[in-house]
Write an enzyme that holds these catalytic residues in place. Structure first.
Site, PDB file in Angstrom:
ATOM      1  N   GLN A 101      33.241 -18.466 -23.330  1.00 58.54           N
ATOM      2  CA  GLN A 101      32.242 -17.434 -23.651  1.00 58.54           C
ATOM      3  C   GLN A 101      31.361 -17.861 -24.813  1.00 58.54           C
ATOM      4  O   GLN A 101      30.140 -17.705 -24.768  1.00 58.54           O
ATOM      5  CB  GLN A 101      32.958 -16.117 -23.967  1.00 58.54           C
ATOM      6  CG  GLN A 101      33.665 -15.537 -22.747  1.00 58.54           C
ATOM      7  CD  GLN A 101      34.466 -14.290 -23.058  1.00 58.54           C
ATOM      8  OE1 GLN A 101      34.578 -13.876 -24.210  1.00 58.54           O
ATOM      9  NE2 GLN A 101      35.039 -13.681 -22.037  1.00 58.54           N
TER      10      GLN A 101
ATOM     11  N   ARG B 270      37.185  -5.954 -29.883  1.00 61.08           N
ATOM     12  CA  ARG B 270      37.291  -7.422 -29.720  1.00 61.08           C
ATOM     13  C   ARG B 270      36.332  -8.170 -30.652  1.00 61.08           C
ATOM     14  O   ARG B 270      35.241  -7.678 -30.938  1.00 61.08           O
ATOM     15  CB  ARG B 270      37.054  -7.784 -28.243  1.00 61.08           C
ATOM     16  CG  ARG B 270      38.131  -7.134 -27.370  1.00 61.08           C
ATOM     17  CD  ARG B 270      38.035  -7.559 -25.951  1.00 61.08           C
ATOM     18  NE  ARG B 270      38.285  -8.984 -25.791  1.00 61.08           N
ATOM     19  CZ  ARG B 270      38.137  -9.632 -24.654  1.00 61.08           C
ATOM     20  NH1 ARG B 270      37.749  -8.982 -23.581  1.00 61.08           N
ATOM     21  NH2 ARG B 270      38.392 -10.916 -24.586  1.00 61.08           N
TER      22      ARG B 270
ATOM     23  N   ARG C  23      44.828  -7.861 -16.266  1.00 59.82           N
ATOM     24  CA  ARG C  23      45.787  -8.948 -16.014  1.00 59.82           C
ATOM     25  C   ARG C  23      47.214  -8.545 -16.394  1.00 59.82           C
ATOM     26  O   ARG C  23      48.177  -9.025 -15.801  1.00 59.82           O
ATOM     27  CB  ARG C  23      45.347 -10.223 -16.717  1.00 59.82           C
ATOM     28  CG  ARG C  23      43.936 -10.641 -16.294  1.00 59.82           C
ATOM     29  CD  ARG C  23      43.691 -12.118 -16.300  1.00 59.82           C
ATOM     30  NE  ARG C  23      42.259 -12.386 -16.169  1.00 59.82           N
ATOM     31  CZ  ARG C  23      41.588 -12.392 -15.019  1.00 59.82           C
ATOM     32  NH1 ARG C  23      42.205 -12.164 -13.877  1.00 59.82           N
ATOM     33  NH2 ARG C  23      40.291 -12.622 -14.992  1.00 59.82           N
TER      34      ARG C  23
ATOM     35  N   LYS D 205      42.445 -10.897 -26.452  1.00 59.06           N
ATOM     36  CA  LYS D 205      41.896 -10.616 -25.120  1.00 59.06           C
ATOM     37  C   LYS D 205      41.750  -9.088 -24.977  1.00 59.06           C
ATOM     38  O   LYS D 205      41.724  -8.379 -25.962  1.00 59.06           O
ATOM     39  CB  LYS D 205      42.809 -11.213 -24.051  1.00 59.06           C
ATOM     40  CG  LYS D 205      42.858 -12.738 -24.095  1.00 59.06           C
ATOM     41  CD  LYS D 205      41.516 -13.342 -23.748  1.00 59.06           C
ATOM     42  CE  LYS D 205      41.523 -14.858 -23.864  1.00 59.06           C
ATOM     43  NZ  LYS D 205      40.170 -15.407 -23.773  1.00 59.06           N
TER      44      LYS D 205
ATOM     45  N   ASP E  97      43.763 -17.248 -18.931  1.00 59.75           N
ATOM     46  CA  ASP E  97      43.943 -15.893 -18.382  1.00 59.75           C
ATOM     47  C   ASP E  97      45.231 -15.753 -17.578  1.00 59.75           C
ATOM     48  O   ASP E  97      45.558 -14.665 -17.107  1.00 59.75           O
ATOM     49  CB  ASP E  97      42.742 -15.527 -17.508  1.00 59.75           C
ATOM     50  CG  ASP E  97      41.487 -15.311 -18.341  1.00 59.75           C
ATOM     51  OD1 ASP E  97      41.615 -15.044 -19.557  1.00 59.75           O
ATOM     52  OD2 ASP E  97      40.380 -15.433 -17.789  1.00 59.75           O
TER      53      ASP E  97
ATOM     54  N   ARG F 194      47.758  -9.945 -25.598  1.00 57.22           N
ATOM     55  CA  ARG F 194      48.523 -10.182 -24.359  1.00 57.22           C
ATOM     56  C   ARG F 194      49.915 -10.739 -24.611  1.00 57.22           C
ATOM     57  O   ARG F 194      50.768 -10.657 -23.722  1.00 57.22           O
ATOM     58  CB  ARG F 194      47.727 -11.073 -23.396  1.00 57.22           C
ATOM     59  CG  ARG F 194      46.602 -10.296 -22.738  1.00 57.22           C
ATOM     60  CD  ARG F 194      45.857 -11.102 -21.704  1.00 57.22           C
ATOM     61  NE  ARG F 194      44.926 -10.237 -20.998  1.00 57.22           N
ATOM     62  CZ  ARG F 194      43.872 -10.665 -20.313  1.00 57.22           C
ATOM     63  NH1 ARG F 194      43.613 -11.967 -20.246  1.00 57.22           N
ATOM     64  NH2 ARG F 194      43.074  -9.803 -19.701  1.00 57.22           N
TER      65      ARG F 194
ATOM     66  N   LYS G 126      35.238 -14.121 -11.062  1.00 54.92           N
ATOM     67  CA  LYS G 126      34.627 -13.199 -12.039  1.00 54.92           C
ATOM     68  C   LYS G 126      33.675 -13.942 -12.978  1.00 54.92           C
ATOM     69  O   LYS G 126      32.562 -13.486 -13.227  1.00 54.92           O
ATOM     70  CB  LYS G 126      35.735 -12.488 -12.821  1.00 54.92           C
ATOM     71  CG  LYS G 126      35.225 -11.507 -13.862  1.00 54.92           C
ATOM     72  CD  LYS G 126      36.256 -10.449 -14.169  1.00 54.92           C
ATOM     73  CE  LYS G 126      37.244 -10.887 -15.235  1.00 54.92           C
ATOM     74  NZ  LYS G 126      36.666 -10.866 -16.589  1.00 54.92           N
ATOM     75  N   SER G 127      34.123 -15.061 -13.509  1.00 51.07           N
ATOM     76  CA  SER G 127      33.269 -15.805 -14.454  1.00 51.07           C
ATOM     77  C   SER G 127      31.955 -16.214 -13.791  1.00 51.07           C
ATOM     78  O   SER G 127      30.878 -16.093 -14.383  1.00 51.07           O
ATOM     79  CB  SER G 127      33.999 -17.070 -14.926  1.00 51.07           C
ATOM     80  OG  SER G 127      35.063 -16.730 -15.775  1.00 51.07           O
TER      81      SER G 127
HETATM   82  C1  S3P Z   1      35.696 -16.472 -19.763  1.00 50.60           C
HETATM   83  C2  S3P Z   1      36.240 -17.189 -20.786  1.00 50.60           C
HETATM   84  C3  S3P Z   1      37.564 -16.917 -21.343  1.00 50.60           C
HETATM   85  C4  S3P Z   1      38.404 -16.053 -20.418  1.00 50.60           C
HETATM   86  C5  S3P Z   1      37.622 -14.888 -19.881  1.00 50.60           C
HETATM   87  C6  S3P Z   1      36.417 -15.379 -19.100  1.00 50.60           C
HETATM   88  C7  S3P Z   1      34.340 -16.818 -19.268  1.00 50.60           C
HETATM   89  O1  S3P Z   1      37.423 -16.239 -22.583  1.00 50.60           O
HETATM   90  O2  S3P Z   1      39.565 -15.607 -21.087  1.00 50.60           O
HETATM   91  O3  S3P Z   1      38.425 -14.100 -19.031  1.00 50.60           O
HETATM   92  O4  S3P Z   1      33.948 -16.339 -18.191  1.00 50.60           O
HETATM   93  O5  S3P Z   1      33.660 -17.590 -19.944  1.00 50.60           O
HETATM   94  P1  S3P Z   1      37.209 -17.030 -23.967  1.00 50.60           P
HETATM   95  O6  S3P Z   1      35.878 -17.650 -23.930  1.00 50.60           O
HETATM   96  O7  S3P Z   1      37.331 -15.978 -25.024  1.00 50.60           O
HETATM   97  O8  S3P Z   1      38.316 -18.041 -24.027  1.00 50.60           O
END
Ligand code: S3P
Length: 438
Positions: free
Chosen positions: A171, A126, A393, A347, A320, A351, A28-29
């Site tokens: 992120q 969020r 999740r 999240k 995650d 969670r 996904k990322s």
């Molecule tokens: C992600 C970073 C994580 C993760 C999210 C995806 C990303 O979040 O929990 O599911 O793709 O950069 P955070 O940056 O808030 O830790």
């Protein structure tokens, strides 16, 4: 084009050993990043095994609204003609995608036109100051709404800056690196721990200059980059999706499951380290590099687990995976303690609270803590009905817990599984799980 079925709920019965060789959908990322970066690259990018799921489709739709020309050969094979973006006809809707909105904010801060970034009710809860404040430091004209989205971004010249991140977040780091591409001078980002590095890997492969200022790679400088080369990648399988099958294989008696082509990026493998310490029987083979990321196959067999203590740097490397770790911990002999995981509270849902509350409905005893939890096992999960809370999740972790509940279980509000793992139920059924989707 075939889109995955969104099942509203899953009914689970214990007993079906999980066997076979399977793959999981694309990461996904990486899929979010691939469509965003392909859209601003110069030339035609080819992306295979792209994750066609709720969150990433939202990002794809936003990039289309911003003028990217996207051709879909099938759900997961895309060609994207990049170039300068153009103003969208209205607010961009990132739905439930935190990665989508936060990374895109970094790109939009550097555009010569205004934009509004918004999402679902869930996304609107969020925190967004974690990106608006550092982007303002770079000179961005970005306003949140009471610290949340919608985000309003107006054109403003960006200047290089230095930012010490208070939390380790892939992120936040990515939003700053992306904005830094459009600044007048280099931008340095310092992270307190090893947040996922997919953005750095992809940007470098596209020709951007990103320098690691320290050995650990926690201090990064991005140089302004006028031209990004297009991508030609096959997205590796998502370890965060594989995690549900992995834990299911460990917990359901008689299981022997192989998951192929999984991303093994060391910034993501905290769960594997934790499971190894817990005594999990798994082995990694066929290791190679794909899309600039390490990948491999994971074979897992049912195992007797013991408790583990997790804190510090491992937390960000498995951020995650705590919902599914909670399910595993109920079956581990002794005490599992998680600390330093306060981030779990912001999240898609809180969670810690939600997972503890829903596992209790299935019979678990969980000691919730401000920055984590304590679980003493093994525990008998009697079963019952639990709710996915529109958090993919959570819904999938409860489903795996349901597979070992003595009297079976029902997981409601589970359609969100398709936000990251289309075909989740079908994959489990294909391995032998006694799961009935409705
Ligand atoms: C992600 C970073 C994580 C993760 C999210 C995806 C990303 O979040 O929990 O599911 O793709 O950069 P955070 O940056 O808030 O830790």
């Amino acid at each position: 084009m075939k889109t995955a079925v969104r099942h509203q709920q899953f009914s689970l019965r214990p007993g079906g050993a999980l066997r076979g060789t399977i793959s999981v959908p694309g990461d996904k990322s990486i899929s979010h990043r691939a469509v965003m970066l392909a859209a601003i690259a110069q030339g035609t990018s080819k992306i295979r095994n792209w994750l066609a799921a709720g969150d990433t489709e939202a990002t794809l739709g936003a990039m289309r609204d911003l003028g990217a020309r996207i051709k879909r050969h099938d759900a997961s094979n895309l060609t994207i003609e990049g170039g300068p973006l153009r103003p969208a006809p209205g607010p961009l809707n990132l739905k439930n995608a935190g990665t989508g909105i936060r990374l895109l904010a970094g790109i939009m801060a550097g555009q010569p036109f205004a934009s509004v970034l918004d999402g679902s009710e869930q996304l609107r809860r969020r925190p967004m100051r974690r990106i608006t404040e550092p982007l303002q430091l770079l000179g961005a004209d970005i306003q949140a709404t009471d610290g949340c989205c919608p985000l309003t971004i107006r054109p403003a010249p960006l200047k290089g800056a230095r930012y010490d991140m208070p939390v380790a977040s892939g992120q936040v780091k990515s939003a700053l690196l992306l904005a830094g591409l459009f600044a007048d001078s280099p931008t340095t980002v310092i992270q307190p721990g090893p947040a996922r590095d997919h953005t750095e890997r992809m940007l470098r492969a596209m020709g951007a200059k990103i320098i690691e200022e320290d050995e650990a790679g926690n201090c990064l400088t991005v140089h302004p980059t006028a031209r990004l080369e297009p991508l030609d990648i096959t997205v590796p399988g998502d370890l965060s999706s594989a995690a549900f099958l992995l834990v299911a294989g460990l917990l359901v008696p008689g299981s022997d499951l192989t998951i192929t082509g999984v991303n093994l990026n060391p910034t993501r493998t905290g769960l594997l380290d934790a499971l190894q310490e817990m005594g999990a029987d798994f082995a990694i083979s066929n290791q190679s590099t794909q899309a600039g990321e390490p990948v491999g196959d994971i074979q897992v067999k049912s195992s007797a687990l013991s408790g583990v203590e997790i804190g510090g740097e491992t937390v960000v490397r498995m951020i995650d995976e705590f919902p599914i770790l909670m399910a595993a911990a109920t079956q581990a002999e002794g005490e599992t303690i998680v600390r330093d995981a306060r981030e779990l509270r912001v999240k898609e849902t809180d969670r810690i609270a939600v997972m503890a509350g829903e596992l209790r409905k299935l019979g678990a005893v969980i000691d919730e803590r401000e920055d984590g939890f304590r679980i003493v096992g093994p525990q008998r999960l009697a079963g019952g009905q639990a709710d996915g809370h529109d958090d993919h999740r959570i819904a999938m972790s409860l489903t795996i817990a349901g597979l070992i509940a003595a009297e079976g279980a029902i997981v409601t509000d589970a359609a969100c599984a398709a936000d990251s793992f289309p075909g989740f139920a079908e994959t489990l059924i294909g391995c032998g799980a006694l799961l009935l989707p409705e």
